[in-house]
Design an enzyme around this catalytic site. Structure first.
Site, PDB file in Angstrom:
ATOM      1  N   LYS A 172       0.858  -1.181   0.000  1.00  0.00           N
ATOM      2  CA  LYS A 172       0.000   0.000   0.000  1.00  0.00           C
ATOM      3  C   LYS A 172       0.892   1.229   0.000  1.00  0.00           C
ATOM      4  CE  LYS A 172      -3.999   0.371   0.570  1.00  0.00           C
ATOM      5  NZ  LYS A 172      -5.092   0.493  -0.431  1.00  0.00           N
ATOM      6  N   HIS A 300     -11.494  -7.852  -2.799  1.00  0.00           N
ATOM      7  CA  HIS A 300     -10.942  -6.647  -2.184  1.00  0.00           C
ATOM      8  C   HIS A 300     -11.217  -6.616  -0.686  1.00  0.00           C
ATOM      9  CE1 HIS A 300     -11.097  -2.263  -1.114  1.00  0.00           C
ATOM     10  NE2 HIS A 300      -9.929  -2.327  -1.713  1.00  0.00           N
TER      11      HIS A 300
END
Length: 411
Positions: A172, A300
């Protein structure tokens, strides 16, 4: 079977450490709303929604009278009762619909004595593979180390790989300057030969930076580059010039956007979120469209506790075209509100629950403990960084954190 009541309880569950992302941070905990739907046969179905507090609890309380007497089997009628598409122009209830759909599927499964995946066509895999979800982070209150340098990132990824067996690693990004994050990403590739990689800066790179980053990683073992820039047109421009598959969870989150992506391809992979899409069934429908048009799918993560993780596992169990490991923040949690504690990874996978319904039940003591913790700590602004007072991001962003500045410990 008829619905007789709905209860919503907001909880906050600690993370090992505060997690940084492009828009701000998870401030050392997740805030989630647990939804319980009661039926006239004594069964209780479970749902979960991100965020919460008084506003979410009041919204579910206001909705409850309109669903009393509804049959949990009637899921299409439920969709229009909660999130009629024209009414939703004024009152978007998609995530509320998802939480109540989870609970209704749980009720139906319990009533019939079958797991939810049997209601969705039957499982074709007994466990779902997951990627490590790697964040830059502040030091944790319990001694978890910070992550900001390539060396720290590799050490963190190695610890997760040793503990859980991950062979896919997702970074991320969008926190530090792109050049620094590129160095970190390449360090992961060098440290774990044979493993797969993916990078997600949450759409905050400029087109120029997105192209530069994408070209620089073309020779690495990438699953995909996720949301490097904002918007379907931005993704299309990157896709035309970069030889890495592109993925999104931000700009293909409903069927009209999916149709646009079919007609004018911008993303090669759609990340299906059981909350963002309004339920598990919507994700199954979307996966069918993707299968037809040769668009990849992945599952997700939006910061789940065990109830939503169960929905992700049942979804992953039934999709024939699930060729990518799922995402999950789950391994960052210090605890959970389900019986038996957090689900466990083995070989980078989590078994699909086999019990009736979602196959998870509430630990009432844990829920009470973390509801009290929420009342004590309250919420936090997802789009602010507690270590950078006054900061907020732009899109595209150029207000990067300084990778050479020590990250402060946070309470």
């Amino acid at each position: 079977m008829k619905i007789t009541g709905i209860r919503a309880t907001t909880v906050t569950v600690p993370l090992e450490a505060p997690l940084l992302h492009s828009n701000g941070a998870h401030w050392g905990r997740f805030v989630r709303t647990i939804v319980e739907v009661e039926a006239d046969n004594g069964l209780v179905g479970l749902g979960e929604m991100g965020g919460g507090g008084q506003s979410a609890e009041a919204a579910f309380e206001a909705l409850a009278p309109h669903l009393e007497g509804h049959d949990p089997f009637e899921l299409e009628a439920l969709r229009f009762k909660i999130a009629n598409p024209t009414a939703s122009l004024y009152n978007n209830r998609t995530q509320m619909l998802a939480a109540i759909e989870f609970a209704c599927l749980d009720l139906v499964g319990q009533h019939l004595g079958v797991p939810v995946h049997d209601l969705l066509g039957g499982r074709i895999r007994d466990s779902v593979p997951f990627a490590s979800y790697l964040f830059y982070r502040y030091p944790g209150a319990g001694g978890s180390p910070e992550v900001r340098t390539p060396e720290q990132l590799v050490e963190h990824a190695r610890a997760l790989k040793d503990a859980h067996g991950f062979t896919v690693h997702k970074l991320k990004g969008g926190v530090f300057p792109p050049g620094h994050e590129l160095e970190c990403y390449k360090a992961l590739a060098g440290a774990f030969p044979g493993d797969r990689l993916r990078y997600d800066p949450n759409s905050v790179l400029s087109l120029e930076e997105g192209l530069r980053f994408g070209k620089a990683i073309e020779d690495l073992p990438n699953d995909y580059l996720e949301d490097p820039v904002l918007g379907l047109e931005g993704l299309r421009l990157v896709r035309e010039r970069v030889n890495v598959p592109l993925a999104t969870n931000t700009v293909v989150v409903n069927f009209e956007q999916l149709a646009a992506n079919v007609l004018r391809r911008s993303a090669d992979v759609v990340l299906l979120d059981t909350t963002f899409w309004g339920g598990i069934r919507a994700c199954v429908k979307a996966a069918g469209v993707c299968e037809t048009f040769q668009i990849g799918v992945a599952v997700h993560s939006s910061g789940e506790l065990g109830i939503q993780l169960a929905t992700m596992l049942h979804l992953g169990a039934v999709l024939p075209n699930l060729t990518y490991a799922a995402d999950a923040h789950y391994h960052h949690l210090a605890d959970d509100v389900i019986e038996g504690g957090p689900m466990r990874y083995s070989g980078g996978r989590i078994p699909v629950p086999s019990g009736p319904g979602l196959g998870v039940r509430l630990d009432r003591d844990k829920m009470a403990e973390y509801a009290e913790l929420y009342r004590e700590l309250g919420g936090y602004p997802y789009d602010r960084d507690p270590g950078r007072p006054g900061w907020y991001p732009l899109v595209p962003n150029d207000r990067w954190a300084d990778p050479d500045a020590a990250l402060p410990p946070l309470d």
